[in-house]
Structures are given as C-alpha cells and as structure tokens.
Design an enzyme around this catalytic site. Structure first.
Site, mmCIF file in Angstrom:
data_model
loop_
_atom_site.group_PDB
_atom_site.id
_atom_site.type_symbol
_atom_site.label_atom_id
_atom_site.label_comp_id
_atom_site.label_asym_id
_atom_site.label_seq_id
_atom_site.Cartn_x
_atom_site.Cartn_y
_atom_site.Cartn_z
ATOM 1 C CG ASP A 74 4.496 7.442 6.170
ATOM 2 O OD1 ASP A 74 4.615 6.199 6.201
ATOM 3 O OD2 ASP A 74 5.093 8.157 5.361
ATOM 4 C CG HIS A 85 4.991 5.618 2.777
ATOM 5 N ND1 HIS A 85 5.876 6.488 3.381
ATOM 6 C CD2 HIS A 85 5.725 4.934 1.848
ATOM 7 C CE1 HIS A 85 7.076 6.330 2.856
ATOM 8 N NE2 HIS A 85 7.004 5.396 1.919
ATOM 9 C CB SER A 104 9.862 6.535 0.487
ATOM 10 O OG SER A 104 9.911 5.591 1.523
#
Length: 214
Positions: A162, A193, A108
């Site tokens: 996601d 995610h 991320s």
C-alpha cells in the site's frame, strides 16, 4: 440503501474512501454471498477542501493535513463523521434492527471512521470491518475506548504494498487495538491500496460466521 433480500434483519453501513462516494462499493452487494438478507447503507461523505490535495474540494470524511497522513489528525472532522454515521445507526435501531445485527465497514478514510466509531460504541455491534486503513486518533484510543468496543469483533485487512496508507501504519494500529483487548482478526494481502478477490472471500467468510452465530 439497498436490500439483498426480503425483510433483512441485518444492516451493513459501508463507508467509501477519500474522493469516492457512496456508490463506490455498491457492486460489493453482488460479490458477497451472505446466508441472510442484508440491508446495505452507502453514505456519502461531505465535500470539503483537502489540504494535502492543494485545498481541492472533494468528498472526505476528514481533512488530511500532511503527506504523512497520521501526523496531524483532523480531530474535529473525524468526530463530525462519527456523529454522521451514528445518526444512520440510530435510525436502524429505531426501526427495530438489533445493534448486534449492525456492521460498519469502510475502506481507507471510511475504514478509519469505522474504527474510530467502533471504539466509542455504547452497545456491542455485530462487527467493524476496516480495509486499507489505520487509527487516526491513536493517541486518544486508550482513554476513549468503551467497554462495548472490546466485545465487538473487528476485521482488519491491508495490502503489503500500500503506497497510500503505509503497511507499517496499519500494523501499528493493529498492535494498539490488540493491546486494548479488542477482538481482532487481521489479514494481509500482496496488493496495493485496493481490494482483491482473496480479501472479498475472507470478508464473506468472516461476515457469514458472525451472522450465522447470532
């Protein structure tokens, strides 16, 4: 820091996501069965107020200013984090680790820093791994990419469902990196995610090939 065996000649710097810390990916050391000993470094991002979270102070590599995470990139914060990780890299090289034996990985926000750092390398690295992420300074990539970046392999992976970093945003970053002649491997998974077992297997396979080839 953590060594997976004696006298490691390879280093992986692993960057956590927003609101997590360096301990987040320590379990990955046991999950990745690599053919050589590796020195793992798990840095902590600084604690800063994050605008999109109502100014709540948390560990973040840079600020997120709008719900559309790519709309107004925090260039100052991103560059500061690149510099912070650069110091870890410089320390590894100073203690005798070849740059071609150093990987930078991130999830991320951490993956975004890994990509942005990777574009600005002054010497080729073993590889950049970027999971569930995107290129936040996309508009600067073409003018700031270094020759070394085009020689450094990149592994990008993303979940098709996601809800934090949209799949379309990751795809746009992938396309841009390919257009910049980066050595890119792309994988996608039916996940949100997160990180899944198939992804860990692919990471292990990719890392093992890079390590045994050098």
């Amino acid at each position: 820091a953590l060594d997976s065996g004696k006298n490691p000649l390879y280093t992986i710097i692993w960057l956590h996501g927003l609101g997590a810390d360096g301990h987040d990916f320590v379990p990955m050391v046991d999950e990745l069965k690599l053919p050589v000993a590796v020195h793992y470094i798990f840095p902590h991002a600084n604690k800063i107020p994050v605008t999109v979270n109502g100014g709540f102070v948390m560990r973040a590599w840079y600020d997120i200013k709008q719900p559309a995470i790519h709309a107004i990139p925090d260039e100052t914060g991103i560059r500061a984090s690149i510099q912070q990780i650069g110091a870890f890299i410089a320390h590894e090289i100073a203690r005798g680790i070849l740059s071609e034996h150093i990987f930078v990985a991130g999830f991320s926000q951490g993956g975004a820093i890994a990509l942005e750092l990777g574009l600005r390398l002054n010497t080729p690295f073993a590889g950049i791994l970027a999971f569930s992420t995107y290129l936040p300074l996309a508009k600067l990539a073409a003018q700031e990419i270094s020759p070394a970046a085009k020689l450094t392999p990149i592994f990008m992976a993303h979940g098709k469902h996601d809800g934090v970093v949209p799949f379309s945003l990751a795809e746009a970053s992938r396309t841009q990196l390919a257009q910049l002649d980066c050595r890119l491997t792309w994988q996608e998974y039916p996940m949100q995610h997160s990180v899944c077992a198939a992804e860990i297997e692919d990471i292990q396979h990719w890392l093992s090939k890079k390590i045994t080839a050098s």
